[in-house]
Write an enzyme that holds these catalytic residues in place. Structure first.
Site, PDB file in Angstrom:
ATOM      1  N   TYR A  21     189.072  47.891  21.982  1.00 37.43           N
ATOM      2  CA  TYR A  21     189.670  46.386  22.401  1.00 37.43           C
ATOM      3  C   TYR A  21     190.135  46.269  24.337  1.00 37.43           C
ATOM      4  O   TYR A  21     189.749  45.076  24.949  1.00 37.43           O
ATOM      5  CB  TYR A  21     191.460  46.506  22.026  1.00 37.43           C
ATOM      6  N   GLY A  75     184.737  48.624  16.660  1.00 32.92           N
ATOM      7  CA  GLY A  75     185.564  49.296  16.475  1.00 32.92           C
ATOM      8  C   GLY A  75     186.520  48.830  18.140  1.00 32.92           C
ATOM      9  O   GLY A  75     186.078  48.920  18.810  1.00 32.92           O
ATOM     10  N   VAL A  76     187.289  47.129  17.680  1.00 35.20           N
ATOM     11  CA  VAL A  76     188.060  46.833  18.593  1.00 35.20           C
ATOM     12  C   VAL A  76     190.298  47.429  18.636  1.00 35.20           C
ATOM     13  O   VAL A  76     190.680  47.124  18.677  1.00 35.20           O
ATOM     14  CB  VAL A  76     188.557  45.259  18.793  1.00 35.20           C
ATOM     15  N   GLY A  77     189.951  49.397  18.660  1.00 29.32           N
ATOM     16  CA  GLY A  77     191.504  49.917  18.678  1.00 29.32           C
ATOM     17  C   GLY A  77     191.559  49.963  20.237  1.00 29.32           C
ATOM     18  O   GLY A  77     191.419  48.787  21.071  1.00 29.32           O
ATOM     19  N   VAL A 127     190.810  51.790  21.896  1.00 27.45           N
ATOM     20  CA  VAL A 127     189.247  51.457  23.879  1.00 27.45           C
ATOM     21  C   VAL A 127     189.077  50.229  23.034  1.00 27.45           C
ATOM     22  O   VAL A 127     188.965  49.337  24.141  1.00 27.45           O
ATOM     23  CB  VAL A 127     188.831  52.916  23.787  1.00 27.45           C
ATOM     24  N   LYS A 170     190.270  74.556  22.856  1.00 21.36           N
ATOM     25  CA  LYS A 170     190.722  73.187  21.873  1.00 21.36           C
ATOM     26  C   LYS A 170     191.399  74.051  20.855  1.00 21.36           C
ATOM     27  O   LYS A 170     191.537  75.568  20.628  1.00 21.36           O
ATOM     28  CB  LYS A 170     189.635  73.016  21.084  1.00 21.36           C
TER      29      LYS A 170
HETATM   30  P1  NAD Z   1     191.775  53.438  17.541  1.00 22.69           P
HETATM   31  O1  NAD Z   1     191.684  54.561  16.505  1.00 22.69           O
HETATM   32  O2  NAD Z   1     192.130  53.439  18.353  1.00 22.69           O
HETATM   33  O3  NAD Z   1     189.971  52.588  17.333  1.00 22.69           O
HETATM   34  C1  NAD Z   1     188.937  52.878  16.107  1.00 22.69           C
HETATM   35  C2  NAD Z   1     189.270  51.574  15.135  1.00 22.69           C
HETATM   36  O4  NAD Z   1     187.650  51.740  14.580  1.00 22.69           O
HETATM   37  C3  NAD Z   1     190.002  51.341  15.202  1.00 22.69           C
HETATM   38  O5  NAD Z   1     190.711  49.617  15.012  1.00 22.69           O
HETATM   39  C4  NAD Z   1     189.644  51.256  13.081  1.00 22.69           C
HETATM   40  O6  NAD Z   1     189.554  50.417  12.588  1.00 22.69           O
HETATM   41  C5  NAD Z   1     187.466  51.017  13.572  1.00 22.69           C
HETATM   42  N1  NAD Z   1     186.880  51.399  12.939  1.00 22.69           N
HETATM   43  C6  NAD Z   1     186.932  52.961  12.240  1.00 22.69           C
HETATM   44  N2  NAD Z   1     185.860  52.519  11.206  1.00 22.69           N
HETATM   45  C7  NAD Z   1     185.060  51.406  11.770  1.00 22.69           C
HETATM   46  C8  NAD Z   1     183.559  50.861  11.194  1.00 22.69           C
HETATM   47  N3  NAD Z   1     182.669  51.676  10.251  1.00 22.69           N
HETATM   48  N4  NAD Z   1     183.188  49.905  11.393  1.00 22.69           N
HETATM   49  C9  NAD Z   1     184.262  49.366  12.532  1.00 22.69           C
HETATM   50  N5  NAD Z   1     184.976  49.440  13.222  1.00 22.69           N
HETATM   51  C10 NAD Z   1     185.832  51.242  12.578  1.00 22.69           C
HETATM   52  O7  NAD Z   1     190.250  55.410  18.516  1.00 22.69           O
HETATM   53  P2  NAD Z   1     190.386  54.701  19.962  1.00 22.69           P
HETATM   54  O8  NAD Z   1     191.497  56.246  20.515  1.00 22.69           O
HETATM   55  O9  NAD Z   1     189.951  53.639  20.600  1.00 22.69           O
HETATM   56  O10 NAD Z   1     189.082  55.791  20.226  1.00 22.69           O
HETATM   57  C11 NAD Z   1     187.737  54.818  19.609  1.00 22.69           C
HETATM   58  C12 NAD Z   1     186.419  56.834  19.604  1.00 22.69           C
HETATM   59  O11 NAD Z   1     186.960  56.594  20.452  1.00 22.69           O
HETATM   60  C13 NAD Z   1     186.869  57.433  18.702  1.00 22.69           C
HETATM   61  O12 NAD Z   1     185.455  57.678  18.009  1.00 22.69           O
HETATM   62  C14 NAD Z   1     187.450  58.317  19.770  1.00 22.69           C
HETATM   63  O13 NAD Z   1     187.810  59.745  19.700  1.00 22.69           O
HETATM   64  C15 NAD Z   1     186.661  58.424  20.985  1.00 22.69           C
HETATM   65  N6  NAD Z   1     187.443  58.855  22.194  1.00 22.69           N
HETATM   66  C16 NAD Z   1     188.713  58.124  22.411  1.00 22.69           C
HETATM   67  C17 NAD Z   1     189.506  58.603  23.768  1.00 22.69           C
HETATM   68  C18 NAD Z   1     190.814  58.178  24.124  1.00 22.69           C
HETATM   69  O14 NAD Z   1     191.092  58.057  24.778  1.00 22.69           O
HETATM   70  N7  NAD Z   1     191.149  57.177  23.476  1.00 22.69           N
HETATM   71  C19 NAD Z   1     189.474  59.486  24.709  1.00 22.69           C
HETATM   72  C20 NAD Z   1     187.758  60.087  24.215  1.00 22.69           C
HETATM   73  C21 NAD Z   1     186.929  59.402  22.893  1.00 22.69           C
END
Ligand code: NAD
Length: 351
Positions: free
Chosen positions: A190, A184-186, A188, A80
Site C-alpha cells: 500500500y 499484495g497491497v498490505g 508495504v 534468526k
Molecule cells: P502484509 O501481510 O501486510 O501484506 C501482504 C499482502 O499480500 C496482504 O494484503 C495479503 O492479503 C496479500 N496477499 C497474500 N497472498 C496473496 C496472493 N496470492 N495474491 C495477492 N495478494 C496476496 O505483509 P507486508 O508487511 O506488507 O510484507 C509484504 C512482503 O514483504 C512479505 O513477503 C514480507 O515478508 C516482505 N517484507 C516485509 C517487510 C516489512 O517491513 N513489513 C520487510 C522485508 C520484507
C-alpha cells in the site's frame, strides 16, 4: 540428522537449542556469520511439524540475514530464531520471558526482532530479560513522521527507491506513466503504491482481500486486477509484495514486464530462475537487496542517528542495485547470483 551435516548448515558459527520445562519453550537460535558485526534477525513463532523443520527454517533464514545486512552496508551479521509452537495457542508471558533469557544467554552475539507470529508486545516482554531485543522503541522516521516502530514505511520507501533505479536502468526513464502491477497491497504494498502514484506511475493492484484493492483504487486511481491475471499484464514493472515464490514455473512464461522489483522475500521459486529472467531480458531486483529498508530502520533505531541519516541510508539501495546491474551486465550473470557474490566478498573479508 546432525546439525553439522544439515544441508542448510553452511558454516553457521553458532546454533543454540533451548528447552525450558517451566514455560514449555522449545526454541532455536542460529547465528550464521558475525564477521561484520553482531547477528540480527527476527524471531519467528510457528507450529513446525517437528524440530528438523524448525532447524531447516532457522538455518536458511539466518543465512539470508547475513547477505541482507552485508548488502545494506550494515555493521551486522546474520541470525534468526524460531519458537516451536502455535502463536494463537501456545503464547504466554512466561514463554516470552524464557525466550528473552535465551536471547540474553548469547551475550549480544545475536539481537532479535519481530517476525511471523511475534508482536511488539511479545518483544517488550522479552526485553524485560535482555538488552538484545530490537523493535521495542523507535526514535527516527525516514520522513520525519512520528515513529511507531513499524519498519514497513522504511521497507516501502526502500522498495520505491530501488524500483525507480531499476526502471531508470532497464527503461532509461523516470516513473511518469510507467505501468506498475503490485501483488499484495498490505503494509508495504500500500505504501509503495502511494509513492509510485505521487511520482506519476499508473498502478494495477491485486490482493486476496478486496478492502486493500478498493483503497488503492479510491486513493490512487489504481486498476483492480484478479490475483491470477497479474503476471500476464502488459505492464512495465511487476512488484511482488505478497508471499514468496511468486516467480515460478507457472508465472515465468506469462511475464511481459521488463522489470521485477518488489518487497516480498524469496521471490524466486528456485535460484536458477534468476538466469531465466536474464535470458528473457527481464531485470530482476534481488529481493533481499531491495527490501532492506526495514532492517536498515531497525539498525538506526539501535544507535544515535537522525531521520536524515536513516533516509539517506535507505536511499543507498538505489545505488547498490545499479552497481549489481552493471556487474551483472559486464559478467553476463544473473542479478541474484551477482548480489550473492558481492555479499560474500563483504562478509568473508578479513581485512
Ligand atoms: P502484509 O501481510 O501486510 O501484506 C501482504 C499482502 O499480500 C496482504 O494484503 C495479503 O492479503 C496479500 N496477499 C497474500 N497472498 C496473496 C496472493 N496470492 N495474491 C495477492 N495478494 C496476496 O505483509 P507486508 O508487511 O506488507 O510484507 C509484504 C512482503 O514483504 C512479505 O513477503 C514480507 O515478508 C516482505 N517484507 C516485509 C517487510 C516489512 O517491513 N513489513 C520487510 C522485508 C520484507
Amino acid at each position: 540428522m546432525s546439525v553439522f551435516e544439515h544441508p542448510e548448515f553452511d558454516s553457521h558459527e553458532h546454533v543454540a537449542f533451548c528447552h525450558d520445562k517451566a514455560s514449555g519453550l522449545s526454541a532455536i537460535i542460529a547465528v550464521h556469520n558475525t564477521q561484520l558485526g553482531p547477528a540480527l534477525g527476527g524471531c519467528r513463532m510457528w507450529p513446525y511439524g517437528n524440530s528438523n523443520e524448525a532447524l531447516n527454517d532457522v538455518l536458511r533464514l539466518s543465512k539470508g540475514m547475513t547477505y541482507k545486512s552485508a548488502m545494506a552496508n550494515l555493521k551486522l551479521g546474520g541470525g534468526k530464531s524460531v519458537i516451536i509452537g502455535d502463536p494463537r495457542q501456545h503464547k504466554s508471558k512466561a514463554l516470552m520471558q524464557a525466550m528473552g533469557k535465551f536471547v540474553d544467554s548469547l551475550g549480544g552475539q545475536y539481537y532479535t526482532a519481530e517476525d511471523s507470529g511475534i508482536s511488539v508486545t511479545d518483544l517488550q516482554t522479552m526485553a524485560t530479560q535482555s538488552d538484545y531485543i530490537t523493535g521495542v522503541k523507535a526514535n527516527y522516521h525516514y520522513n520525519g513522521e512520528k515513529p511507531d516502530g513499524n519498519p514497513a514505511p522504511s521497507t516501502a520507501y526502500g522498495v520505491f527507491v530501488g524500483l525507480k533505479a531499476s526502471v531508470q536502468y532497464a527503461l532509461n526513464c523516470d516513473l511518469k506513466d510507467v505501468k506498475v502491477a503490485i501483488q499484495g497491497v498490505g503494509h508495504v504494498g500500500y505504501r509503495l503504491a502511494k509513492h509510485l502514484h505521487e511520482h506519476g506511475a499508473k498502478l494495477y493492484v491485486t490482493d486476496i482481500y478486496p478492502e486493500g484493492v478498493q483503497r488503492a483504487v479510491n486513493e490512487f486511481g489504481a486498476t483492480p486486477v484478479s490475483p491470477d491475471a497479474l503476471y500476464a499484464l502488459d505492464v512495465d514493472v511487476i512488484a511482488p509484495c505478497a508471499l514468496g515464490a511468486s516467480i515460478n514455473d507457472e508465472t515465468l512464461p506469462q511475464i511481459k514486464a521488463k522489470v521485477i522489483a518488489g518487497a516480498a522475500n524469496n521471490q524466486l521459486a528456485r535460484e536458477e530462475m534468476g538466469e531465466c529472467l536474464r535470458q528473457l531480458g527481464i531485470l530482476y531486483a534481488p529481493d533481499y537487496v531491495i527490501n532492506a529498508g526495514g532492517v536498515i530502520d531497525i539498525y538506526h533505531q539501535r544507535m544515535t542517528s537522525s531521520n536524515g541519516a536513516l533516509r539517506s541510508h535507505i536511499e543507498q539501495i538505489g545505488d547498490t542495485l545499479t552497481s549489481i546491474y552493471e556487474r551483472a551486465d559486464a559478467q553476463q550473470g544473473a542479478t541474484n547470483r551477482i548480489a550473492n557474490a558481492i555479499a560474500e566478498e563483504r562478509f568473508n573479508y578479513k581485512g
